[in-house]
Write an enzyme that holds these catalytic residues in place. Structure first.
Site, mmCIF file in Angstrom:
data_model
loop_
_atom_site.group_PDB
_atom_site.id
_atom_site.type_symbol
_atom_site.label_atom_id
_atom_site.label_comp_id
_atom_site.label_asym_id
_atom_site.label_seq_id
_atom_site.Cartn_x
_atom_site.Cartn_y
_atom_site.Cartn_z
ATOM 1 N N ARG A 100 -4.369 26.802 -13.476
ATOM 2 C CA ARG A 100 -5.080 27.208 -12.263
ATOM 3 C C ARG A 100 -4.366 26.717 -11.015
ATOM 4 O O ARG A 100 -4.301 27.405 -10.029
ATOM 5 C CB ARG A 100 -6.497 26.629 -12.269
ATOM 6 C CG ARG A 100 -7.400 27.208 -13.318
ATOM 7 C CD ARG A 100 -8.677 26.444 -13.377
ATOM 8 N NE ARG A 100 -8.366 25.071 -13.739
ATOM 9 C CZ ARG A 100 -9.215 24.192 -14.206
ATOM 10 N NH1 ARG A 100 -10.469 24.510 -14.339
ATOM 11 N NH2 ARG A 100 -8.845 22.985 -14.538
ATOM 12 N N SER A 138 -15.066 24.347 -16.124
ATOM 13 C CA SER A 138 -16.321 24.018 -16.806
ATOM 14 C C SER A 138 -17.038 22.888 -16.084
ATOM 15 O O SER A 138 -18.260 22.890 -15.955
ATOM 16 C CB SER A 138 -16.050 23.634 -18.259
ATOM 17 O OG SER A 138 -15.555 24.722 -18.983
#
Length: 168
Positions: A100, A138
């Protein structure tokens, strides 16, 4: 048969994870989505719950692939041993990882070096998160849900319900 492993804690599985699974499955004949026991991270969901959530989403993905004539198998397994041992046990030659941001790269760079020392025949392939998923993690999903925020744009619908149930 080219086998790849996409490991993670998946606590919970996010749209970002699913994006990497979709894209990664195109690179191998069989993709093993490997759900790590990883009790050290103090997961919100048990290993069985995480495997079940991932399996539910993979069942939908496999069905869509079959309907669209996409070849390749995606399976879900759990593991609690060294990733390289799991990879070897499953006859994989590729580890698939999502990136990311630069902070992900630093950690992953170290892992590639260690894994190469353990087995130089296994390659790690990095897939950049698509622009709409670059910020999803998450940890942030759980934090937003814990504070009463909406997470439906970050995780699949069934996962939303399970996360919200945990915080009720």
């Amino acid at each position: 048969m080219r086998v790849g492993v996409y490991p993670g804690t998946f606590d919970p599985i996010t749209n970002g994870h699913l994006d990497i699974i979709r894209r990664g499955s195109k690179l191998v004949d069989k993709l093993v989505v490997a759900v790590a026991r990883n009790a050290g991270k103090g997961p919100l969901f048990s290993l069985d719950e995480r495997v079940e959530m991932v399996q539910d989403e993979i069942d939908l993905l496999n069905k869509a692939h079959a309907e669209n004539g996409v070849h390749g198998e995606i399976v879900v397994m759990s593991f609690g041993n060294l990733l390289m041992h799991f990879v070897e046990e499953n006859g994989a030659a590729t580890i698939i990882r999502g990136l990311r941001a630069v902070s992900d790269f630093e950690y992953e760079f170290q892992m590639v070096g260690m894994n190469a020392r353990l087995n130089a025949n296994v390659e790690t392939v990095f897939l950049m998160a698509s622009d709409r998923n670059q910020f999803i993690s998450s940890r942030l999903v759980k934090e937003i849900a814990h504070m009463g925020g909406a997470i439906d744009q970050f995780v699949p619908k069934r996962v939303v319900e399970r996360v919200e149930d945990k915080f009720r």
